[in-house]
Motif scaffolding. Structure first.
Motif, mmCIF file in Angstrom:
data_model
loop_
_atom_site.group_PDB
_atom_site.id
_atom_site.type_symbol
_atom_site.label_atom_id
_atom_site.label_comp_id
_atom_site.label_asym_id
_atom_site.label_seq_id
_atom_site.Cartn_x
_atom_site.Cartn_y
_atom_site.Cartn_z
ATOM 1 N N SER A 15 0.839 -1.211 0.000
ATOM 2 C CA SER A 15 0.000 0.000 0.000
ATOM 3 C C SER A 15 0.867 1.251 0.000
ATOM 4 C CB SER A 15 -0.852 0.063 1.265
ATOM 5 O OG SER A 15 -1.442 -1.164 1.514
ATOM 6 N N THR B 39 -6.943 -3.200 -9.061
ATOM 7 C CA THR B 39 -7.663 -4.338 -8.468
ATOM 8 C C THR B 39 -7.967 -4.106 -6.990
ATOM 9 O OG1 THR B 39 -5.600 -5.499 -7.984
ATOM 10 C CG2 THR B 39 -6.653 -5.985 -10.080
ATOM 11 N N GLY B 40 -7.171 -3.223 -6.343
ATOM 12 C CA GLY B 40 -7.460 -2.921 -4.932
ATOM 13 C C GLY B 40 -8.888 -2.395 -4.790
ATOM 14 N N ALA B 41 -9.329 -1.641 -5.818
ATOM 15 C CA ALA B 41 -10.680 -1.063 -5.766
ATOM 16 C C ALA B 41 -11.748 -2.156 -5.735
ATOM 17 C CB ALA B 41 -10.891 -0.158 -6.975
ATOM 18 N N TYR C 165 -11.404 -5.133 -4.263
ATOM 19 C CA TYR C 165 -11.457 -5.628 -2.880
ATOM 20 C C TYR C 165 -12.142 -4.604 -1.981
ATOM 21 C CZ TYR C 165 -8.573 -9.470 -4.378
ATOM 22 O OH TYR C 165 -8.139 -10.589 -5.025
ATOM 23 N N ARG C 166 -11.882 -3.337 -2.272
ATOM 24 C CA ARG C 166 -12.519 -2.277 -1.492
ATOM 25 C C ARG C 166 -14.034 -2.302 -1.681
ATOM 26 N NH1 ARG C 166 -9.309 2.096 0.285
ATOM 27 N NH2 ARG C 166 -7.093 1.619 0.047
ATOM 28 N N ARG D 55 -12.810 4.938 -0.585
ATOM 29 C CA ARG D 55 -11.468 5.465 -0.308
ATOM 30 C C ARG D 55 -11.319 5.990 1.107
ATOM 31 N NH1 ARG D 55 -8.401 3.165 -3.988
ATOM 32 N NH2 ARG D 55 -9.678 2.928 -5.830
ATOM 33 N N ALA E 127 -10.891 -3.830 3.630
ATOM 34 C CA ALA E 127 -10.440 -4.487 2.395
ATOM 35 C C ALA E 127 -9.282 -5.422 2.707
ATOM 36 C CB ALA E 127 -10.019 -3.440 1.375
ATOM 37 N N SER E 128 -8.391 -4.960 3.583
ATOM 38 C CA SER E 128 -7.255 -5.794 3.949
ATOM 39 C C SER E 128 -7.758 -7.083 4.608
ATOM 40 C CB SER E 128 -6.349 -5.014 4.899
ATOM 41 O OG SER E 128 -5.171 -5.706 5.130
ATOM 42 N N SER F 162 -9.699 -9.292 1.902
ATOM 43 C CA SER F 162 -8.858 -9.792 0.808
ATOM 44 C C SER F 162 -8.041 -11.010 1.235
ATOM 45 C CB SER F 162 -7.946 -8.688 0.275
ATOM 46 O OG SER F 162 -7.037 -8.307 1.273
ATOM 47 N N ARG G 67 -1.708 -6.861 -5.599
ATOM 48 C CA ARG G 67 -0.744 -7.528 -4.713
ATOM 49 C C ARG G 67 -0.295 -8.874 -5.281
ATOM 50 N NH1 ARG G 67 -2.469 -3.423 -3.068
ATOM 51 N NH2 ARG G 67 -2.542 -2.600 -0.937
ATOM 52 N N ASP G 68 -1.169 -9.505 -6.056
ATOM 53 C CA ASP G 68 -0.896 -10.867 -6.530
ATOM 54 C C ASP G 68 -1.053 -10.973 -8.037
ATOM 55 O OD1 ASP G 68 -3.600 -10.339 -6.614
ATOM 56 O OD2 ASP G 68 -4.187 -12.400 -6.201
ATOM 57 N N ARG H 262 0.419 8.812 1.775
ATOM 58 C CA ARG H 262 -0.994 8.527 2.082
ATOM 59 C C ARG H 262 -1.581 9.621 2.971
ATOM 60 N NH1 ARG H 262 -3.450 3.466 0.605
ATOM 61 N NH2 ARG H 262 -3.311 4.251 -1.498
ATOM 62 N N ARG I 292 -1.366 -3.101 7.557
ATOM 63 C CA ARG I 292 -1.813 -3.668 6.273
ATOM 64 C C ARG I 292 -0.692 -4.443 5.586
ATOM 65 N NH1 ARG I 292 -4.798 -0.843 1.981
ATOM 66 N NH2 ARG I 292 -3.981 1.199 2.457
HETATM 67 O O1 DC Z 1 -4.268 -1.085 -3.262
HETATM 68 P P1 DC Z 1 -5.373 -0.836 -2.246
HETATM 69 O O2 DC Z 1 -4.859 -0.189 -1.032
HETATM 70 O O3 DC Z 1 -6.534 -0.081 -2.829
HETATM 71 O O4 DC Z 1 -5.918 -2.305 -1.848
HETATM 72 C C1 DC Z 1 -6.888 -2.520 -0.863
HETATM 73 C C2 DC Z 1 -6.666 -3.850 -0.216
HETATM 74 O O5 DC Z 1 -6.944 -4.915 -1.093
HETATM 75 C C3 DC Z 1 -5.238 -4.077 0.305
HETATM 76 O O6 DC Z 1 -5.206 -4.180 1.717
HETATM 77 C C4 DC Z 1 -4.795 -5.376 -0.267
HETATM 78 C C5 DC Z 1 -5.952 -5.907 -1.034
HETATM 79 N N1 DC Z 1 -5.583 -6.310 -2.368
HETATM 80 C C6 DC Z 1 -5.255 -7.639 -2.576
HETATM 81 O O7 DC Z 1 -5.240 -8.408 -1.660
HETATM 82 N N2 DC Z 1 -4.959 -8.064 -3.833
HETATM 83 C C7 DC Z 1 -4.960 -7.216 -4.872
HETATM 84 N N3 DC Z 1 -4.674 -7.676 -6.076
HETATM 85 C C8 DC Z 1 -5.271 -5.847 -4.663
HETATM 86 C C9 DC Z 1 -5.567 -5.426 -3.393
#
Ligand code: DC
Length: 456
Positions: free
Chosen positions: A11, A33-35, A37-38, A89, A97-98, A101, A128-129, A155, A178
């Motif tokens: 993050s 992609t974080g969005a 999960y959010r 956000r 989200a953390s 996810s 992340r992945d 941030r 996180r």
């Molecule tokens: O990038 P971000 O802060 O918007 O992501 C939000 C959460 O989603 C973060 O804690 C990790 C998770 N995440 C994930 O596990 N895999 C992803 N591909 C993207 C985000």
């Protein structure tokens, strides 16, 4: 299958800012992609689902429908038909989200959506992945990091600007928590893929990081292509894949004078000829495109340039630069560069690619010489080589008029639908491949040329 670029990292490393800049520059689709999960987290919070119970979250998932939409190039996240892009956000949703996810059911729920988008578009996807799980065969993988303190600072500034009252210490604690969650979870933890390039953005501005990533991407994409395209036959041209970096702005002073010149020449041409342009909506607003046209007269480059905002470059016989001064000045102002006949076309191809890289449009007359009777010739393969190497759209153009250019002669210039770079790929510069591609372009041109010029 599009070109896939994966950017992973913790993050606040700047992934989304940089990925957005790169996507705009390269004209790729940006997928955050974080969005996703959010959005799932937001859904769970709104429905008061217990975020610590995987069972409860899994059961609730069936009520959530997540999709991505694009508005003016910006990604919007749609949850059950509602645009939640802004509501997701907040620090509360970041933490939620953390938590969600880490759950395999949630990751599975979003997996197919991410893969589908990557399959259908040229994308820059951050997460992340992505390089490890979602797109293990991505064309380029980057692992973007920065020190925790720097990430917290970024941030914190971002949140303060939005009016959030979190302190720096709180943001740093959040980031550390996180990081721990993301790297220690069992399913798809945050880690660098073996074949990813690691970039540490500490101390770099967004522009500097973006430039660094851009160079890595270009290098990786360049390395990938020629390997597949080693010339086999003796007579093949060497083939260098040189994707054009889009979005380069031309000098504003030059643009200003070009606009004036274009207005004057438009007026002169409109008085001299009976001009008709069709398909102007197919002309891209920005530069770095190839306009491939049939060749009827020396006026052709100007005819194509008149309805086009971005200046052109085009190859012209060296002899033309030695004709009368006014004509030489005019074709130069309209972007002509000389090609020495018989010197081989490598220099002309390099020059064309260079012009495209600089942000100009390029006019190519694949037939080489003018057609006196209006029929369209077979064309040479140079246009295919340039289009495949540069990976820019090709806009076919058909110019039609009766016999030769005379005062008040009716001229019809038709612009066809751009042929996308994906349709202009070759794996080698083997004549057969080049010919196939050239035929596609020549066919598109031929369709735009009037078959019965006497009707004009
Ligand atoms: O990038 P971000 O802060 O918007 O992501 C939000 C959460 O989603 C973060 O804690 C990790 C998770 N995440 C994930 O596990 N895999 C992803 N591909 C993207 C985000």
């Amino acid at each position: 299958m599009g070109i896939n670029i994966a950017i992973d990292g913790p993050s606040g490393a700047g992934k989304s800012t940089i990925a957005k800049m790169l996507a705009a520059k390269m004209r790729y689709v940006y997928v955050d992609t974080g969005a996703l999960y959010r959005a799932v987290a937001y859904f769970m919070v709104k429905n008061s689902t217990d975020l610590h119970s995987e069972e409860a979250v899994s059961a609730a998932l069936s009520g959530a429908s997540v999709a991505l939409a694009y508005q003016d190039g910006a990604q919007r996240v749609i949850l059950n038909g509602e645009d939640v892009s802004d509501s997701i956000r907040t620090p509360e949703i970041s933490m939620a989200a953390s938590a969600v996810s880490a759950m395999p059911a949630v990751r599975e729920f979003l997996f197919a959506l991410q893969q589908k988008i990557a399959k259908e578009n040229n994308i820059i996807m951050d997460g992340r992945d992505i390089g490890t799980v979602v797109l293990p065969h991505a064309d380029v993988k980057i692992f973007l990091t920065a020190d925790a303190e720097e990430r917290a600072r970024r941030r914190f500034l971002e949140l303060s600007e939005k009016g959030d009252s979190s302190t720096y210490e709180e943001v740093l604690a959040d980031i550390n928590q996180r990081d721990y969650n993301d790297t220690h979870r069992k399913t798809a933890p945050l880690k660098k893929a073996d074949d990813a390039v690691e970039v540490n953005s500490t101390g770099l501005t967004a522009e500097q990081s973006s430039q660094k990533l851009f160079e890595i991407i270009q290098e990786k994409l360049n390395l990938k292509k020629p390997e597949k395209s080693k010339p086999e036959a003796k007579h093949t041209h060497s083939f260098d894949f040189k994707p054009v970096r889009r979005g380069v702005k031309l000098n504003p002073v030059k643009m200003f004078f070009y606009r004036i010149l274009r207005s004057i020449v438009t007026l002169v041409y409109k008085i001299t000829y009976d001009l008709h342009f069709e398909g102007k909506e197919n002309i891209p607003k920005d530069g770095c495109n190839i306009f491939a046209s049939n060749h009827r007269s020396y006026a052709d480059p100007v005819l194509i340039a008149l309805p086009t905002r971005v200046p052109f470059s085009f190859m012209a016989k060296e002899e033309l630069f030695q004709s009368n001064i006014f004509f030489t000045a005019l074709i130069k102002a309209f972007g002509a560069f000389p090609v020495t006949r018989g010197k081989g076309d490598t220099a002309a191809i390099d020059m064309s690619l260079e012009r495209l890289q600089k942000g100009y449009n390029l006019v190519i007359f694949p037939e080489g010489t003018r057609s006196k009777d209006g029929t369209v010739g077979k064309g040479k393969t140079g246009v295919a080589l340039i289009a495949a190497a540069a990976q820019v759209p090709v806009i076919p153009v058909g110019i039609s008029f009766k016999e030769s250019l005379k005062f008040r002669r009716k001229i019809v210039v038709k612009f066809g639908k751009p042929i996308k770079p994906e349709e202009l790929s070759i794996t080698s510069a083997e004549p057969r491949e080049l010919k196939k591609l050239k035929t596609v372009i020549m066919q598109a041109i031929t369709e735009l040329v009037e078959t019965d010029v006497n009707k004009l």
